[in-house]
Scaffold this motif. Structure first.
Motif, mmCIF file in Angstrom:
data_model
loop_
_atom_site.group_PDB
_atom_site.id
_atom_site.type_symbol
_atom_site.label_atom_id
_atom_site.label_comp_id
_atom_site.label_asym_id
_atom_site.label_seq_id
_atom_site.Cartn_x
_atom_site.Cartn_y
_atom_site.Cartn_z
ATOM 1 N N ALA A 1 0.697 -1.443 0.133
ATOM 2 C CA ALA A 1 -0.127 -0.054 -0.171
ATOM 3 C C ALA A 1 0.804 1.399 -0.361
ATOM 4 C CB ALA A 1 -0.940 -0.008 1.137
ATOM 5 N N ASN A 2 2.081 0.531 0.677
ATOM 6 C CA ASN A 2 2.920 2.274 0.563
ATOM 7 C C ASN A 2 3.508 2.158 -0.476
ATOM 8 O OD1 ASN A 2 2.894 1.397 3.840
ATOM 9 N ND2 ASN A 2 2.807 3.710 3.806
ATOM 10 N N GLY A 3 4.100 1.344 -1.106
ATOM 11 C CA GLY A 3 5.013 1.247 -2.234
ATOM 12 C C GLY A 3 3.593 2.238 -3.479
ATOM 13 N N ALA A 4 2.469 1.472 -3.706
ATOM 14 C CA ALA A 4 1.096 2.298 -4.407
ATOM 15 C C ALA A 4 1.406 3.737 -4.424
ATOM 16 C CB ALA A 4 0.270 1.791 -4.527
ATOM 17 N N THR A 5 1.488 3.725 -3.032
ATOM 18 C CA THR A 5 1.388 5.716 -3.149
ATOM 19 C C THR A 5 2.256 6.168 -3.155
ATOM 20 O OG1 THR A 5 -0.971 5.093 -1.376
ATOM 21 C CG2 THR A 5 0.929 7.449 -1.123
ATOM 22 N N ALA A 6 3.798 5.652 -3.394
ATOM 23 C CA ALA A 6 4.677 6.299 -3.982
ATOM 24 C C ALA A 6 4.289 6.905 -4.937
ATOM 25 C CB ALA A 6 5.983 5.584 -3.165
ATOM 26 N N VAL A 7 4.063 5.459 -5.823
ATOM 27 C CA VAL A 7 4.383 5.346 -7.089
ATOM 28 C C VAL A 7 3.408 6.660 -7.665
ATOM 29 C CG1 VAL A 7 3.721 4.446 -9.044
ATOM 30 C CG2 VAL A 7 5.625 3.565 -7.579
ATOM 31 N N LYS A 8 1.881 6.512 -7.113
ATOM 32 C CA LYS A 8 1.033 7.386 -7.198
ATOM 33 C C LYS A 8 1.372 8.925 -7.499
ATOM 34 C CE LYS A 8 -2.514 7.910 -4.443
ATOM 35 N NZ LYS A 8 -3.758 7.006 -3.582
#
Length: 419
Positions: free
Chosen positions: A137-144
């Motif tokens: 979830a944190n990885g996806a947010t960083a990428v977003k």
């Protein structure tokens, strides 16, 4: 006590190079060839960019990331205390929603740069949480966040402060992207294009022209943040010429961010330790401590690529960090009148005493220096160590107020550099 103004007066030591440990002999030969060519083009001499860049290889290389991951999982301090500061920061939440802008303005009418630095620190902190805990979830947010900005931002502008924005936020943005390299869905090519088209031109223009001002007009931090951005962009984009440009400037640059100008006066054996006067010491301590973070970031990024700039010119930066730490701990330090040319006409100005303004200000810049000099190198740096102990565990953007000064450094040095 002796005052040493010649940067080479104490002799040039053998400089430690991690590249010798990281690269094969063939790779080193190729790297030196690249560097020699670059040095000829830029008019300076610098260690060559590595033949192959190390990734991740900016503020955090694999070893630092893996150590933090293992130590946090084991519940060991001080890593766990640093981790708890990270997870308590609202910027690290996976619910963060980016707010990309086509134009960012710092200085003058319509300032909106706070939007940018808040999103950058959210991207960086979410990237750290993903790297250390593996939370998708944190990885996806960083990428977003990274993708949103690379598909939207076209301009960084404003008055002279636009160069601060391009420098500080350029190197921080690149560091967040470096952590997310290879993550599914991250458009690294689009992000590189943004860094090359939006940030680098301003970084380069400042180091070349200094906003048409006298070369000594701008404080060390102005050069340093733009040097950081160029170095980080060089690493992110595997661009040896940009990497060498930044390292050359650190060693030979005409402006106040180069090492000899940032530390203009050396003092031998002051209460048993060599010290170096920082260029902004007569201005105030907030910006002086900021300089420790800016130059520390530069040296750490170069270290990750095999270059020891921490130790360059007989540990000149270490002597400055000891000086700044000693004064901000409440001790007296020597001071030599600092004079320089201001504005476009180079009008004379001087500072005759060290400034006590903002003395003791807390910024998360000390653990990166303590763990390098005291632990990696095993050197006796009591003032740096005492400063680090006084602010540990370090937080990051959002933990030191809401204004831009609290976001001048990425922070979390306790978590990421403890050894």
């Amino acid at each position: 006590m002796s005052r040493i103004t010649n940067p080479h007066a104490q002799g040039k030591p053998r400089e430690l190079s991690r590249r010798g440990l990281l690269k094969t002999a063939g790779g080193l030969t190729a790297a030196l060839a690249v560097g020699a060519a670059s040095g000829a083009l830029t008019g300076g001499t610098a260690d060559a960019a590595p033949a192959t860049f190390t990734h991740p290889g900016m503020l955090h290389a694999y070893g630092e990331l893996n150590r933090a991951k293992v130590r946090v999982a084991a519940g060991d301090d001080p890593w766990l205390s640093g981790w708890n500061r990270l997870t308590a920061n609202s910027h690290s939440a996976s619910t963060w929603t980016p707010n990309p802008q086509a134009t960012i303005i710092r200085g003058g009418t319509g300032e909106n740069y706070g939007i940018l630095y808040n999103d950058i620190h959210a991207a960086y902190q979410n990237a750290l949480r993903w790297k250390i805990a593996g939370t998708t979830a944190n990885g996806a947010t960083a990428v977003k966040i990274l993708n949103a900005w690379s598909s939207t931002l076209t301009t960084v502008t404003g008055n002279a402060d636009r160069f601060l924005a391009a420098g500080i936020y350029g190197y921080q943005f690149a560091n967040a992207a470096e952590l997310m390299r290879g993550y599914s869905g991250f458009d690294l090519d689009a992000f590189k294009a943004m860094m090359l088209d939006v940030f680098y031109p301003l970084n380069n223009d400042f180091l070349l022209n200094h906003n048409t001002a006298c070369i000594t007009n701008y404080w060390a931090n102005w050069d340093l943040c733009n040097m950081n951005s160029i170095l980080a962009i060089g690493i992110l984009c595997d661009d040896a010429a940009k990497y060498d440009q930044a390292v050359n400037y650190f060693k030979n640059g005409a402006g106040n961010g180069s090492l000899a100008h940032a530390v203009p006066f050396l003092y031998g054996d002051v209460d048993g330790y060599d010290l170096g006067q920082w260029q902004e010491s007569g201005r105030d301590q907030g910006h002086t401590v900021m300089g420790m973070g800016q130059m520390g970031a530069f040296c750490e990024m170069a270290w990750s690529q095999g270059d020891d700039l921490y130790g360059y010119d007989s540990n000149r930066f270490m002597k400055a960090a000891q000086y700044v730490a000693k004064y901000n701990l409440g001790h007296d330090v020597p001071y030599t009148t600092y004079n320089w040319g201001t504005g476009q006409s180079c009008a004379y100005s001087e500072q005759t005493v060290i400034s006590s303004a903002s003395r003791g200000q807390v910024r998360p810049v000390w653990d990166i220096l303590h763990y390098h000099y005291a632990r990696r190198r095993g050197l006796d740096v009591p003032y740096i160590t005492a400063m680090a102990e006084s602010v540990r565990p370090e937080g990051g953007g959002g933990d030191y107020g809401s204004t831009s000064g609290g976001f001048d450094q990425t922070g979390f040095g306790t978590l990421m550099y403890a050894k």
